[in-house]
Each structure stands twice: as C-alpha cells, then as structure tokens.
Scaffold this motif. Structure first.
Motif, mmCIF file in Angstrom:
data_model
loop_
_atom_site.group_PDB
_atom_site.id
_atom_site.type_symbol
_atom_site.label_atom_id
_atom_site.label_comp_id
_atom_site.label_asym_id
_atom_site.label_seq_id
_atom_site.Cartn_x
_atom_site.Cartn_y
_atom_site.Cartn_z
ATOM 1 N N LYS A 43 -114.481 -21.541 40.649
ATOM 2 C CA LYS A 43 -112.789 -21.303 40.373
ATOM 3 C C LYS A 43 -112.922 -20.032 40.756
ATOM 4 O O LYS A 43 -111.953 -18.782 40.416
ATOM 5 C CB LYS A 43 -112.880 -20.512 38.501
ATOM 6 C CG LYS A 43 -113.422 -21.808 37.810
ATOM 7 C CD LYS A 43 -113.105 -21.673 36.309
ATOM 8 C CE LYS A 43 -113.161 -23.002 35.824
ATOM 9 N NZ LYS A 43 -113.667 -22.795 33.903
ATOM 10 N N TYR A 138 -116.862 -12.806 30.030
ATOM 11 C CA TYR A 138 -116.649 -13.112 31.397
ATOM 12 C C TYR A 138 -116.042 -12.547 32.412
ATOM 13 O O TYR A 138 -115.989 -11.588 32.525
ATOM 14 C CB TYR A 138 -114.338 -14.177 30.700
ATOM 15 C CG TYR A 138 -115.210 -15.254 30.135
ATOM 16 C CD1 TYR A 138 -114.505 -16.493 30.248
ATOM 17 C CD2 TYR A 138 -115.029 -14.839 28.319
ATOM 18 C CE1 TYR A 138 -113.933 -17.265 29.508
ATOM 19 C CE2 TYR A 138 -114.903 -15.969 27.545
ATOM 20 C CZ TYR A 138 -114.104 -17.146 27.931
ATOM 21 O OH TYR A 138 -114.054 -17.919 27.098
ATOM 22 N N ASP A 140 -113.694 -12.931 35.494
ATOM 23 C CA ASP A 140 -112.414 -13.936 35.558
ATOM 24 C C ASP A 140 -112.548 -14.464 34.879
ATOM 25 O O ASP A 140 -112.251 -14.578 33.234
ATOM 26 C CB ASP A 140 -112.066 -13.728 36.697
ATOM 27 C CG ASP A 140 -110.674 -14.230 37.348
ATOM 28 O OD1 ASP A 140 -110.262 -15.350 36.403
ATOM 29 O OD2 ASP A 140 -110.002 -13.909 38.359
ATOM 30 N N GLN A 141 -111.923 -16.172 34.724
ATOM 31 C CA GLN A 141 -111.663 -16.883 34.308
ATOM 32 C C GLN A 141 -113.085 -18.016 33.504
ATOM 33 O O GLN A 141 -112.957 -19.397 32.665
ATOM 34 C CB GLN A 141 -110.538 -18.405 34.643
ATOM 35 C CG GLN A 141 -110.098 -17.323 35.085
ATOM 36 C CD GLN A 141 -108.178 -18.913 35.144
ATOM 37 O OE1 GLN A 141 -108.806 -20.023 35.090
ATOM 38 N NE2 GLN A 141 -107.668 -18.286 36.053
#
Length: 252
Positions: A43, A138, A140-141
């Motif tokens: 990602k 987390y 980021d994502q």
C-alpha cells in the motif's frame, strides 16, 4: 505486497568466522546468510522488520527509499545492532521504531544519544512507539498485530501484517496465539538447525508449527550453518514449505 528477505541467517551469520564446514565454504549464494531481517512493501508503505548489524550491507543491495516504520522483535544484538545505520533514511524524515516497552527501555539505555531531547548533528532521527502483544496498531493504512512468542523463556514479538506473518527466534508459542495466525497467505518463521536447541525451533519443530498454522506458503529463516547445504536440505521439506535465502523476493 512484496517481501524481501534481507537476511536469512542466525546471530553469527553464514559463513561463520573461522569455520571450514561444507556450508561455510559453499560457493552457492543460497548458503551465504546475513543476520535475519525483512523489508515489506505494501500500500505504498515500506516496513522494516529488525535492524541488525548487517543492515547497511543489506540496504546497499536494496532500493533506497523512505522507511515508514521499523518493527523490532527483541533486543538481541543480531536484531538491533544496525539501528545507528538508519541515519541515511532520516533524510526522508524521522524513522519510527515500534516495539514493546521492555525492549524500548533497553534500547534507550544502550543508545541514549539516539533518543536524547537535544541531539547533536548527525545522530539518527528516530523515535520509539511502545506496542503490546495482541493489540493491533497501524502504520498509515497497514494493520499490524504483534504476536507473542517465546525465545526459550524470553517473551519476544512476532508480527502479523495483513495476511503475512514474520516470526523469528521462536522456540514455542502460547496456544492462544495460533488463532491470530489463521488464514495466512505467507508465513516467514525461524528454523535454526536439525538438532534441538534450548531457545530456537529446530527443523522438525518448525515444520510441525508450519503445518499447525497452515499458511498457504511458509519460508524458513534464521538458519545456522548447521542446517546443512541449501540445495540438499530443501529436498526434505513439504511442497508448500521452503528455505528462504538472502535477497529472496516473495509476492504472496
């Protein structure tokens, strides 16, 4: 997702200094093993797992890019000895480290200049975020779940990152942790040697645990020269279990 095995060896690396066994003298690059570490890209995020004393050499063969997080499994030197070499990556900004409180405390004690309030020029710009086993967080994502494993009697961390998991230096795992590893596409896990060891899984134990976890594919890491020649020992493994090697790229 892309996983690069930066190092697949145990604490002494392979070849081991002073050893003249067939593995240490092998000309097969699969038998040359730097200290265990991995780089995960998913990602648009780059996550390093452990930062040992071979980190600089490992990254000379990898694309230079921002590190969005460094996951530390435990405090032993072969897993943290390269932290000062994170300096070139601080050109992109601060590099955050993630580990549990006990390991964070020891890192701050050993390398106080890296974590001082007022740092002198040239010191790596790094920070530590305390995490806990079983509590997801987390980057980021990207969701990361710390997994409790036991390095002999010493509690350390493995990590589940989406549908892959990375576990090193394990001898045993509490029963309740296995359920957190269901549905894996890829498991990367330690297998030190064929003979039993007091703090690490041997090959038989690693195969048994790999079957119990049931990932689609399993790759073994953290091997010593006692594991034998890669080309020969690989033939003993079940079809969905393999020996990793340095610079291997896995795309689950």
């Amino acid at each position: 997702m892309e996983i690069t095995i930066l190092g697949s060896g145990t604490s002494t690396g392979v070849p081991e200094v002073g050893c003249t066994c067939s593995v240490c003298k092998s000309s097969d690059p699969h038998d040359n093993r730097l200290r265990a570490s991995a780089l995960i890209k998913t990602k648009g995020i780059n996550i390093l797992i452990d930062c040992g004393p071979d980190f600089r050499e490992q990254m000379l063969h990898s694309k230079y890019a921002r590190l969005d997080g460094v996951l530390i499994t435990h405090e032993h030197y072969d897993h943290v000895g390269g932290i000062d070499d994170l300096r070139p990556f601080c050109r992109f900004g601060e590099v955050p480290l993630y580990t549990e409180e006990s390991t964070a405390h020891r890192l701050r004690s050993r390398m106080p200049y890296c974590f001082a309030e007022h740092k002198y020029p040239g010191v790596p710009q790094i920070s530590i975020t305390d995490i806990k086993s079983g509590v997801p967080f987390y980057i980021d994502q990207v969701k990361i779940l710390p997994i409790r494993v036991l390095h002999g009697k010493c509690p350390i961390l493995g990590y589940r990152i989406e549908n892959i998991a990375y576990i090193t230096d394990m001898l045993t795992m509490p029963d309740e942790e296995y359920g957190k590893l269901k549905g894996l596409d890829c498991l990367i896990m330690n297998a030190l040697r064929e003979e039993p060891h007091i703090t690490h899984q041997n090959l038989k134990q690693a195969i048994e645990n790999a079957k119990r976890i049931g990932a689609k594919q399993t790759w073994f890491i953290h091997m010593s020269h006692h594991i034998g020649l890669h080309a020969e020992i690989e033939k003993q493994l079940p079809p969905n279990i393999h020996f990793a090697y340095d610079r291997l790229v896995i795309k689950p």
